[in-house]
Design a protein around this motif. Sequence first.
Motif, PDB file in Angstrom:
ATOM      1  N   LEU A 272       0.827  -1.210   0.000  1.00  0.00           N
ATOM      2  CA  LEU A 272       0.000   0.000   0.000  1.00  0.00           C
ATOM      3  C   LEU A 272       0.859   1.256   0.000  1.00  0.00           C
ATOM      4  O   LEU A 272       0.565   2.226  -0.719  1.00  0.00           O
ATOM      5  CB  LEU A 272      -0.931  -0.010   1.209  1.00  0.00           C
ATOM      6  N   VAL A 273       1.921   1.257   0.775  1.00  0.00           N
ATOM      7  CA  VAL A 273       2.813   2.425   0.817  1.00  0.00           C
ATOM      8  C   VAL A 273       3.445   2.660  -0.556  1.00  0.00           C
ATOM      9  O   VAL A 273       3.526   3.808  -1.032  1.00  0.00           O
ATOM     10  CB  VAL A 273       3.895   2.233   1.898  1.00  0.00           C
ATOM     11  N   LEU A 274       3.885   1.594  -1.224  1.00  0.00           N
ATOM     12  CA  LEU A 274       4.471   1.741  -2.554  1.00  0.00           C
ATOM     13  C   LEU A 274       3.467   2.308  -3.546  1.00  0.00           C
ATOM     14  O   LEU A 274       3.801   3.174  -4.365  1.00  0.00           O
ATOM     15  CB  LEU A 274       4.996   0.386  -3.045  1.00  0.00           C
ATOM     16  N   VAL A 275       2.226   1.832  -3.493  1.00  0.00           N
ATOM     17  CA  VAL A 275       1.192   2.332  -4.403  1.00  0.00           C
ATOM     18  C   VAL A 275       0.907   3.803  -4.127  1.00  0.00           C
ATOM     19  O   VAL A 275       0.758   4.612  -5.062  1.00  0.00           O
ATOM     20  CB  VAL A 275      -0.085   1.479  -4.269  1.00  0.00           C
ATOM     21  N   MET A 276       0.833   4.175  -2.856  1.00  0.00           N
ATOM     22  CA  MET A 276       0.556   5.566  -2.519  1.00  0.00           C
ATOM     23  C   MET A 276       1.722   6.466  -2.911  1.00  0.00           C
ATOM     24  O   MET A 276       1.509   7.613  -3.324  1.00  0.00           O
ATOM     25  CB  MET A 276       0.235   5.686  -1.038  1.00  0.00           C
ATOM     26  N   ARG A 281       3.738  10.525  -6.633  1.00  0.00           N
ATOM     27  CA  ARG A 281       4.653  10.909  -7.715  1.00  0.00           C
ATOM     28  C   ARG A 281       3.877  11.379  -8.941  1.00  0.00           C
ATOM     29  O   ARG A 281       4.349  12.251  -9.689  1.00  0.00           O
ATOM     30  CB  ARG A 281       5.544   9.720  -8.067  1.00  0.00           C
ATOM     31  N   LYS A 282       2.687  10.808  -9.155  1.00  0.00           N
ATOM     32  CA  LYS A 282       1.826  11.228 -10.261  1.00  0.00           C
ATOM     33  C   LYS A 282       0.998  12.462  -9.912  1.00  0.00           C
ATOM     34  O   LYS A 282       0.131  12.861 -10.679  1.00  0.00           O
ATOM     35  CB  LYS A 282       0.892  10.077 -10.652  1.00  0.00           C
ATOM     36  N   VAL A 397      -2.478  10.170 -15.231  1.00  0.00           N
ATOM     37  CA  VAL A 397      -3.097   9.743 -13.976  1.00  0.00           C
ATOM     38  C   VAL A 397      -3.716  10.977 -13.330  1.00  0.00           C
ATOM     39  O   VAL A 397      -2.992  11.870 -12.873  1.00  0.00           O
ATOM     40  CB  VAL A 397      -2.085   9.090 -13.016  1.00  0.00           C
ATOM     41  N   ILE A 398      -5.032  11.060 -13.344  1.00  0.00           N
ATOM     42  CA  ILE A 398      -5.739  12.192 -12.748  1.00  0.00           C
ATOM     43  C   ILE A 398      -6.845  11.650 -11.844  1.00  0.00           C
ATOM     44  O   ILE A 398      -7.325  10.526 -12.021  1.00  0.00           O
ATOM     45  CB  ILE A 398      -6.343  13.125 -13.810  1.00  0.00           C
ATOM     46  N   LEU A 399      -7.229  12.467 -10.881  1.00  0.00           N
ATOM     47  CA  LEU A 399      -8.293  12.082  -9.951  1.00  0.00           C
ATOM     48  C   LEU A 399      -9.359  13.159  -9.937  1.00  0.00           C
ATOM     49  O   LEU A 399      -9.118  14.294  -9.539  1.00  0.00           O
ATOM     50  CB  LEU A 399      -7.730  11.882  -8.542  1.00  0.00           C
TER      51      LEU A 399
END
Length: 465
Positions: A272-276, A281-282, A397-399
């Motif tokens: 989870l930390v790596l994904v976050m 970064r994005k 990568v957008i939110l």
Amino acid sequence: MPLALPIGAFVALLFGVLILLLPPLKVMLALVGVAAVLAIVRRPLRGLLLFGVLATFLPYATVQIGIRTTVSEALLMLIWVSLVAHRLFAPYSPPLRLMRTERWLIALMLFSALPFVVGQLMVHAEGNGPINWVRWLFNLSPLFLVPRLLADEKSREQMTVALLLGTLALLLLSIPVYLKNGNSTAIISIIGSLGYSNLDSLNEGLAGFSTRMSTPWTHPNISGGAMAMLLPLAFCIGVTRQGLVRLLGIAVAVLALAGLLFTGSRGALVSLVLVMCWMARKRVPYVGRMLMAGVFVGALLLMFYPPLQDRLLGLFTSHDASTAVRFDEYSHFPDAMKMFPLGIGFKVDPPVPGTGLWGISNLWLNYIYKLGLPGMLLFVAVTVSWWKEARLPRNIVILNRDTALWLGARTGVMAALLSGFFDHYFSFTTVLIALFWLLLGLSLHEARRLRLKAQVTTLDSGERT
């Protein structure tokens, strides 16, 4: 509907006979069950939404349908029966065009027949291979349910809410029980009253994790993996929606983070930390703040929660038991490949009793263990194809509200795959992998929708100019 009158007359006659033969309470329960089944047959989407709630709340509650299986898997079977019935009686409609990832998964499902047959012949142990194989196939099938039942925005939003509601119910059940009792076995009596079976073996299995939180997912590592997979979805929904759905997403994200720490699953936490960090970064909004909040909460727990201290310190010591076991599993894994070059199939889970072999805590190597090297390569082909098809143009990568489900599902699948370097639970664990393939399908088809929308917007802009 022409069949409504004879079906109604038959059901009325059947329950009239049952009232004469059975106690009223059992008849009422049977009536409710039949009504629920008919409601799902009439509208299969209801069954998938119910699956979303139950698979995240009580994944291993069981039911007897000729064989003992989980309610979640029984729902998947009923949904497919309903779709076949609709296909038979509805006017002709052209078949859906499969995406490349879906075609690769079909190839994996077809190939699995060979290790299944080989395992039936070569593995000399007690186990029901045919039933286990069919259950595994049904657990892969949610990928194909997404384009059939979740083709519009409303149904996908309902599916997301169903997943988050079930997860919230699981967390609200598990965390208070753990905080009150401080051990993993306290929840067994509760889930036993909610339809779980084999409580004695479950109690024995959890005895070694006494200081870690267990949930209806039973094993703390499976619980942690489920939290790591669903937390990104809850976060993305929580920061982009309004009203009750926003509160639901935020509540699940916060509680899932706490639950993940309480389970002590180091692999899930690192994933989870790596994904976050990738999301930060994005430049995905709010992720940096959530990472800081997680560091703060983690620091507090490290100061006042000894079980987490022991688990995290185990990352940096050579005396940690679970780490030592994993190294032993890797050193013995070539022996398993030599003995079963086409895998052990579906009769039993690794290790095979009586062979002296070890199991393996790695997602990809577990595919080799069960399906041989070709099976693992097919799974790699599926995931590589998904990675390519689930991206937006120029790897943007957008939110925002429109991309929240896509990004939440995609990062959840990424967290699950990263956790595969530490555990094997996303390969053949029933119900958990059904949620994995459901999220993979959601990210896949949301990406296609967003690409088509971008193309239409570009064309409209070109016509106006």
